[in-house]
Design a protein around this motif. Structure first.
Motif, mmCIF file in Angstrom:
data_model
loop_
_atom_site.group_PDB
_atom_site.id
_atom_site.type_symbol
_atom_site.label_atom_id
_atom_site.label_comp_id
_atom_site.label_asym_id
_atom_site.label_seq_id
_atom_site.Cartn_x
_atom_site.Cartn_y
_atom_site.Cartn_z
ATOM 1 N N PRO A 128 0.705 -1.184 0.160
ATOM 2 C CA PRO A 128 0.018 0.076 0.111
ATOM 3 C C PRO A 128 0.704 1.432 0.075
ATOM 4 C CG PRO A 128 -0.879 -1.392 1.836
ATOM 5 C CD PRO A 128 0.800 -2.084 1.113
ATOM 6 N N MET A 129 0.351 2.321 -0.443
ATOM 7 C CA MET A 129 1.079 3.516 -0.588
ATOM 8 C C MET A 129 0.186 4.646 0.060
ATOM 9 S SD MET A 129 2.679 5.125 -4.086
ATOM 10 C CE MET A 129 3.283 3.762 -5.010
ATOM 11 N N SER A 130 0.779 5.212 1.164
ATOM 12 C CA SER A 130 -0.154 5.976 2.048
ATOM 13 C C SER A 130 -1.520 5.524 2.476
ATOM 14 C CB SER A 130 -0.527 7.594 1.164
ATOM 15 O OG SER A 130 0.856 8.041 0.871
ATOM 16 N N GLY A 131 -1.652 4.296 2.845
ATOM 17 C CA GLY A 131 -2.692 3.497 3.216
ATOM 18 C C GLY A 131 -3.551 3.279 2.229
ATOM 19 N N VAL A 132 -3.155 3.370 0.903
ATOM 20 C CA VAL A 132 -4.163 3.084 -0.165
ATOM 21 C C VAL A 132 -3.594 1.640 -0.860
ATOM 22 C CG1 VAL A 132 -4.985 3.791 -2.342
ATOM 23 C CG2 VAL A 132 -4.795 5.395 -0.664
ATOM 24 N N ALA A 133 -4.360 0.898 -1.273
ATOM 25 C CA ALA A 133 -4.208 -0.540 -1.725
ATOM 26 C C ALA A 133 -3.653 -0.022 -3.117
ATOM 27 C CB ALA A 133 -5.283 -1.350 -1.865
ATOM 28 N N VAL A 134 -2.449 -0.908 -3.670
ATOM 29 C CA VAL A 134 -1.794 -0.698 -4.991
ATOM 30 C C VAL A 134 -2.017 -1.818 -5.714
ATOM 31 C CG1 VAL A 134 0.291 -0.288 -6.184
ATOM 32 C CG2 VAL A 134 -0.581 1.111 -3.905
ATOM 33 N N ARG A 135 -2.370 -1.689 -7.021
ATOM 34 C CA ARG A 135 -2.313 -2.678 -8.127
ATOM 35 C C ARG A 135 -1.347 -2.149 -9.285
ATOM 36 N NH1 ARG A 135 -7.303 -6.160 -9.860
ATOM 37 N NH2 ARG A 135 -7.684 -5.302 -8.066
ATOM 38 N N LEU A 136 -0.431 -3.049 -9.505
ATOM 39 C CA LEU A 136 0.452 -2.772 -10.518
ATOM 40 C C LEU A 136 -0.044 -3.537 -11.659
ATOM 41 C CD1 LEU A 136 4.244 -3.274 -9.182
ATOM 42 C CD2 LEU A 136 2.851 -1.117 -9.324
#
Length: 110
Positions: free
Chosen positions: A62-70
């Motif tokens: 996660p980035m800044s508490g946000v889930a990340v999908r590449l």
């Protein structure tokens, strides 16, 4: 994001370039692709030929508490054969009667 060095450094993955980023339904989508470079077979050195890209989606931290999908635009490569290798493959299958699958495995091709 525009694929700048800053965006790429943010991921800490030097072989990738960030092409775009968007926030959708509370999730960060980051479009990345591998840098174009010459790639060869580690055994024989034959240069691979690009055949487009496929899309693979993977979860990241996660980035800044946000889930990340590449969203990875993965390069599809095909290794070329030398004339000598192609003739040997044909000989093994035709004259020696080896299976195509076995010869393909021996030469590291599909």
């Amino acid at each position: 994001m525009d694929g700048s060095g800053d965006a790429t450094e943010l991921l800490g993955m030097g072989d990738f370039v960030v092409l775009a980023s968007s926030l959708e339904d509370g999730e960060r989508y980051v479009l990345v692709e591998t840098r174009c470079r010459v790639v060869g077979c580690p055994t024989c050195g034959v240069i691979a030929v690009g055949h487009g890209r496929s899309v693979v989606q993977v979860r990241d931290l996660p980035m800044s508490g946000v889930a990340v999908r590449l969203v990875w635009r993965k390069r599809l490569l095909e290794a070329g054969l030398t004339t000598r290798a192609a003739k040997e493959i044909c000989r093994r299958v035709g004259e020696d009667g080896h299976s195509v699958a076995q010869v393909a495995r021996d030469f590291g091709v599909g």
